[in-house]
Design a protein around this motif. Structure first.
Motif, PDB file in Angstrom:
ATOM      1  N   LEU A  72      55.449  82.998  33.774  1.00 29.89           N
ATOM      2  CA  LEU A  72      55.091  81.586  33.913  1.00 29.89           C
ATOM      3  C   LEU A  72      55.832  80.709  32.912  1.00 29.89           C
ATOM      4  CD1 LEU A  72      51.240  81.745  34.553  1.00 29.89           C
ATOM      5  CD2 LEU A  72      53.039  81.166  36.177  1.00 29.89           C
ATOM      6  N   TRP A  73      55.953  81.158  31.658  1.00 28.09           N
ATOM      7  CA  TRP A  73      56.704  80.382  30.656  1.00 28.09           C
ATOM      8  C   TRP A  73      58.164  80.256  31.067  1.00 28.09           C
ATOM      9  CZ3 TRP A  73      54.894  77.121  27.320  1.00 28.09           C
ATOM     10  CH2 TRP A  73      53.647  77.315  26.722  1.00 28.09           C
ATOM     11  N   ARG A  74      58.763  81.345  31.544  1.00 29.89           N
ATOM     12  CA  ARG A  74      60.166  81.293  31.991  1.00 29.89           C
ATOM     13  C   ARG A  74      60.312  80.386  33.215  1.00 29.89           C
ATOM     14  NH1 ARG A  74      61.233  87.533  30.866  1.00 29.89           N
ATOM     15  NH2 ARG A  74      61.936  87.283  28.726  1.00 29.89           N
ATOM     16  N   LEU A  75      59.379  80.502  34.130  1.00 29.40           N
ATOM     17  CA  LEU A  75      59.413  79.676  35.327  1.00 29.40           C
ATOM     18  C   LEU A  75      59.233  78.198  34.984  1.00 29.40           C
ATOM     19  CD1 LEU A  75      59.654  79.707  38.399  1.00 29.40           C
ATOM     20  CD2 LEU A  75      57.180  80.028  38.512  1.00 29.40           C
ATOM     21  N   LEU A  76      58.421  77.910  33.993  1.00 30.29           N
ATOM     22  CA  LEU A  76      58.217  76.530  33.565  1.00 30.29           C
ATOM     23  C   LEU A  76      59.518  75.929  33.036  1.00 30.29           C
ATOM     24  CD1 LEU A  76      55.995  74.373  33.262  1.00 30.29           C
ATOM     25  CD2 LEU A  76      55.694  75.176  30.932  1.00 30.29           C
ATOM     26  N   GLU A  77      60.239  76.674  32.213  1.00 26.62           N
ATOM     27  CA  GLU A  77      61.520  76.179  31.695  1.00 26.62           C
ATOM     28  C   GLU A  77      62.545  76.066  32.822  1.00 26.62           C
ATOM     29  OE1 GLU A  77      64.429  74.787  29.093  1.00 26.62           O
ATOM     30  OE2 GLU A  77      62.245  74.788  28.990  1.00 26.62           O
ATOM     31  N   HIS A  78      62.570  77.036  33.718  1.00 32.07           N
ATOM     32  CA  HIS A  78      63.484  76.975  34.864  1.00 32.07           C
ATOM     33  C   HIS A  78      63.160  75.765  35.745  1.00 32.07           C
ATOM     34  CE1 HIS A  78      66.075  78.310  38.107  1.00 32.07           C
ATOM     35  NE2 HIS A  78      65.050  78.179  38.935  1.00 32.07           N
ATOM     36  N   THR A  79      61.892  75.497  35.951  1.00 30.03           N
ATOM     37  CA  THR A  79      61.468  74.350  36.758  1.00 30.03           C
ATOM     38  C   THR A  79      61.885  73.047  36.099  1.00 30.03           C
ATOM     39  OG1 THR A  79      59.586  75.620  37.580  1.00 30.03           O
ATOM     40  CG2 THR A  79      59.477  73.235  37.839  1.00 30.03           C
ATOM     41  N   ARG A  80      61.767  72.977  34.782  1.00 30.80           N
ATOM     42  CA  ARG A  80      62.196  71.769  34.058  1.00 30.80           C
ATOM     43  C   ARG A  80      63.682  71.515  34.282  1.00 30.80           C
ATOM     44  NH1 ARG A  80      64.889  70.222  29.770  1.00 30.80           N
ATOM     45  NH2 ARG A  80      65.332  72.334  29.096  1.00 30.80           N
ATOM     46  N   LEU A  81      64.487  72.552  34.179  1.00 33.37           N
ATOM     47  CA  LEU A  81      65.926  72.411  34.386  1.00 33.37           C
ATOM     48  C   LEU A  81      66.246  72.048  35.840  1.00 33.37           C
ATOM     49  CD1 LEU A  81      67.152  75.451  32.274  1.00 33.37           C
ATOM     50  CD2 LEU A  81      67.256  73.024  31.658  1.00 33.37           C
ATOM     51  N   TYR A  82      65.531  72.655  36.779  1.00 28.65           N
ATOM     52  CA  TYR A  82      65.733  72.367  38.197  1.00 28.65           C
ATOM     53  C   TYR A  82      65.405  70.902  38.511  1.00 28.65           C
ATOM     54  CZ  TYR A  82      65.004  72.426  43.236  1.00 28.65           C
ATOM     55  OH  TYR A  82      65.063  72.139  44.572  1.00 28.65           O
ATOM     56  N   LEU A  83      64.264  70.431  38.029  1.00 26.06           N
ATOM     57  CA  LEU A  83      63.870  69.046  38.291  1.00 26.06           C
ATOM     58  C   LEU A  83      64.836  68.070  37.636  1.00 26.06           C
ATOM     59  CD1 LEU A  83      59.998  69.358  37.945  1.00 26.06           C
ATOM     60  CD2 LEU A  83      61.297  68.939  40.044  1.00 26.06           C
ATOM     61  N   ASP A  84      65.301  68.401  36.436  1.00 31.08           N
ATOM     62  CA  ASP A  84      66.257  67.548  35.747  1.00 31.08           C
ATOM     63  C   ASP A  84      67.567  67.475  36.530  1.00 31.08           C
ATOM     64  OD1 ASP A  84      67.044  65.921  33.487  1.00 31.08           O
ATOM     65  OD2 ASP A  84      68.341  67.609  32.892  1.00 31.08           O
ATOM     66  N   ALA A  85      68.022  68.592  37.056  1.00 32.09           N
ATOM     67  CA  ALA A  85      69.266  68.617  37.825  1.00 32.09           C
ATOM     68  C   ALA A  85      69.148  67.836  39.136  1.00 32.09           C
ATOM     69  CB  ALA A  85      69.662  70.062  38.127  1.00 32.09           C
ATOM     70  N   HIS A  86      67.937  67.745  39.665  1.00 32.81           N
ATOM     71  CA  HIS A  86      67.720  67.013  40.918  1.00 32.81           C
ATOM     72  C   HIS A  86      67.160  65.608  40.684  1.00 32.81           C
ATOM     73  CE1 HIS A  86      68.190  71.081  42.494  1.00 32.81           C
ATOM     74  NE2 HIS A  86      68.611  70.465  43.587  1.00 32.81           N
ATOM     75  N   TYR A  87      67.222  65.145  39.440  1.00 31.69           N
ATOM     76  CA  TYR A  87      66.792  63.788  39.073  1.00 31.69           C
ATOM     77  C   TYR A  87      65.351  63.500  39.479  1.00 31.69           C
ATOM     78  CZ  TYR A  87      71.798  63.381  38.534  1.00 31.69           C
ATOM     79  OH  TYR A  87      73.088  63.598  38.166  1.00 31.69           O
ATOM     80  N   LYS A  88      64.501  64.493  39.274  1.00 33.84           N
ATOM     81  CA  LYS A  88      63.074  64.323  39.558  1.00 33.84           C
ATOM     82  C   LYS A  88      62.298  64.397  38.257  1.00 33.84           C
ATOM     83  CE  LYS A  88      62.872  65.917  44.284  1.00 33.84           C
ATOM     84  NZ  LYS A  88      62.125  66.718  45.235  1.00 33.84           N
ATOM     85  N   ARG A  89      61.148  63.809  38.285  1.00 30.99           N
ATOM     86  CA  ARG A  89      60.289  63.749  37.113  1.00 30.99           C
ATOM     87  C   ARG A  89      59.686  65.124  36.835  1.00 30.99           C
ATOM     88  NH1 ARG A  89      56.731  60.013  34.525  1.00 30.99           N
ATOM     89  NH2 ARG A  89      57.750  58.270  35.493  1.00 30.99           N
ATOM     90  N   PHE A  90      59.743  65.550  35.559  1.00 32.10           N
ATOM     91  CA  PHE A  90      59.117  66.809  35.133  1.00 32.10           C
ATOM     92  C   PHE A  90      57.658  66.497  34.817  1.00 32.10           C
ATOM     93  CE2 PHE A  90      58.425  69.984  31.560  1.00 32.10           C
ATOM     94  CZ  PHE A  90      58.239  71.048  32.412  1.00 32.10           C
TER      95      PHE A  90
END
Length: 124
Positions: A14-32
């Motif tokens: 979950l911690w790894r997925l949370l960081e991956h999700t943050r990077l994914y949302l940032d790359a797609h210009y979406k709010r974290f």
């Protein structure tokens, strides 16, 4: 959709997925934010009721707008994310917040972010 358990292996994931999700949302210009994290993780199961229940158990801000508040970096401000993951586990497993294994959750954070300051909330 991810499988949620109350153990160390799941918390590391979950911690790894949370960081991956943050990077994914940032790359797609979406709010974290909590809402986008839950929608990405649980897709169809992330109903408004589910999101509200997680937000209600997560104390991110006093003036929260049920999931739309911007979340800080997990490596710099881990306590808010700790409470978020704790609430997700509690809601998905239908257990109380106190039954989530906090020692395993904090140890998992130290594994995923080894150069960050460890979370030591239960220190007296």
């Amino acid at each position: 959709m991810i499988k949620i358990e109350n153990n160390m292996k799941c918390f590391v994931r979950l911690w790894r997925l949370l960081e991956h999700t943050r990077l994914y949302l940032d790359a797609h210009y979406k709010r974290f934010c909590v809402r986008h994290v839950l929608i990405l993780w649980f897709q169809g199961d992330a109903t408004d009721d589910f999101i509200w229940e997680v937000c209600n158990k997560t104390v991110v801000n006093e003036e929260t707008v049920c999931g739309w508040d911007l979340l800080p970096l997990p490596s710099l401000f881990p306590r808010q994310h700790r409470e978020l993951l704790r609430a997700i586990v509690a809601v998905r497993l239908d257990i109380g917040m106190r039954k989530v294994d906090l020692k395993a959750l904090d140890a998992a954070y130290s594994i995923v972010f080894p150069h960050s300051t460890p979370i030591n909330v239960s220190k007296k």
